[in-house]
Scaffold this motif. Sequence first.
Motif, short mmCIF file in Angstrom:
data_model
loop_
_atom_site.label_atom_id
_atom_site.label_comp_id
_atom_site.label_asym_id
_atom_site.label_seq_id
_atom_site.Cartn_x
_atom_site.Cartn_y
_atom_site.Cartn_z
N ASP A 110 0.82 -1.22 0.00
CA ASP A 110 0.00 0.00 0.00
C ASP A 110 0.85 1.26 0.00
OD1 ASP A 110 -2.36 -1.47 0.07
OD2 ASP A 110 -2.38 -1.55 2.25
N ARG A 111 2.06 1.17 0.57
CA ARG A 111 2.95 2.32 0.63
C ARG A 111 4.37 1.84 0.35
NH1 ARG A 111 3.54 7.43 3.57
NH2 ARG A 111 5.74 7.77 4.10
N ASP A 113 8.35 3.41 0.26
CA ASP A 113 9.22 4.55 0.58
C ASP A 113 10.47 4.58 -0.28
OD1 ASP A 113 7.63 5.54 2.89
OD2 ASP A 113 8.14 3.56 3.71
N ALA A 136 1.10 3.66 -4.56
CA ALA A 136 1.82 3.45 -3.31
C ALA A 136 2.98 4.43 -3.13
CB ALA A 136 2.37 2.02 -3.26
N HIS A 138 4.71 8.10 -2.82
CA HIS A 138 4.35 9.42 -2.29
C HIS A 138 5.45 10.42 -2.59
CE1 HIS A 138 7.12 8.63 1.11
NE2 HIS A 138 6.64 7.40 1.07
N THR A 141 9.02 9.40 -1.67
CA THR A 141 9.55 8.11 -2.12
C THR A 141 10.80 8.31 -2.98
OG1 THR A 141 7.35 7.09 -2.13
CG2 THR A 141 9.06 5.99 -3.40
#
Length: 385
Positions: A110-111, A113, A136, A138, A141
């Motif tokens: 979902d995310r 980095d 996912a 942002h 990232t």
Amino acid sequence: MNRLTTSEAEYELARFPEDPRDPFRAWDAADAYLLRRLEGADNTEPVDLSGTVAVVGDRWGALSTVLAEHRPVQIADSYLTQRATRANLERNGAGADAVRLLSARDAPPDRVDVLLVRVPKSLAFLEDQLHRLAPAVHAGTVVIGTGMVKEIHTSTLALFERIIGPTRTSLAVRKARLIFCTPDPAKARTPSPWPLRYELPEGIGPASGRTVTNHAGVFCADRLDIGTRFFLGHLPARSGPDRVVDLGCGNGVVGLSAALANPSARVTFIDESYQAVASAEETFRANTGPGAEADFLVGDGLSEVPPGSVDLVLNNPPFHSHQATTDATARAMFRGAHAALRPGGELWVVGNRHLGHHIRLRRIFGNCATVAGNPKFVVLRAVKR
């Protein structure tokens, strides 16, 4: 076996399946370049790997193994990649759960980095994975791609730019480059355009006019390749309850043709690509009745098929492993077919004429006959005695 040395440690790495005759390494300069950048080489800041790290397209698990202490998520389309990763983790002292292994068919995290992308051979697969991962990503990232210079094209950079955000490349080092992409949160996140579907041409036998499903990364995903087309015109005419294997099935067109020609047969579709087996299953389901049965297996060739259990193997073997030209996969497929076939069972192979598959088939089976040929392709038949 070969060693990859970083500033922190030395790693023993191997491809899968391990073959002492295999001259190719399990890592290359592109992998090493990316790892040096993550460490902060050349007066750059080390990359913070404390968040969720996703590694896409890690060919033999080299990146995932070196980064194991950060518990990355590996996303790959290859069963062999996953097997290689597990073996490399084990031989380098990492736990089996150090890397979360996802196939290209699984839902991504979902995310993310830190997103690390080993540029794949298939631009379509890169497009599909970037679309799937974009939600996912942002603003913070870190997105870094890597590949050999010959693998990174303007179209590669354009995909990163269009789907994720502004993109630039590094200088070349040992014929490898890095791709730096800055996520743009304002970009609209659109779904992947894959899979694609097309209608098979007329005049190719029972599958004429049928609709084929192709997920991203499957060979010749937008049209019927000429080798398969030639093969479809020369498949064996059989009847009865045969056990048939479409080995290296791709989108499943060959196995579908065998099933339509002989409804009493049970076909097993096998490929090491998750995307290919998903394509084959969708192709089969869309073109057969509700009672039609078949088996779909992601695996290492025929290694999981019981010996002496198959009547017919149909095979269009690859002659590349990523960017390397090699007949290792074909040789393994031929040996696997010999073991899986019953006495009297047949292996039918299509291949480029210049590859000389007949020589290897005679060594393994003791016989090989030419069924059909044209200036480019040949269809061969070998019988298990």
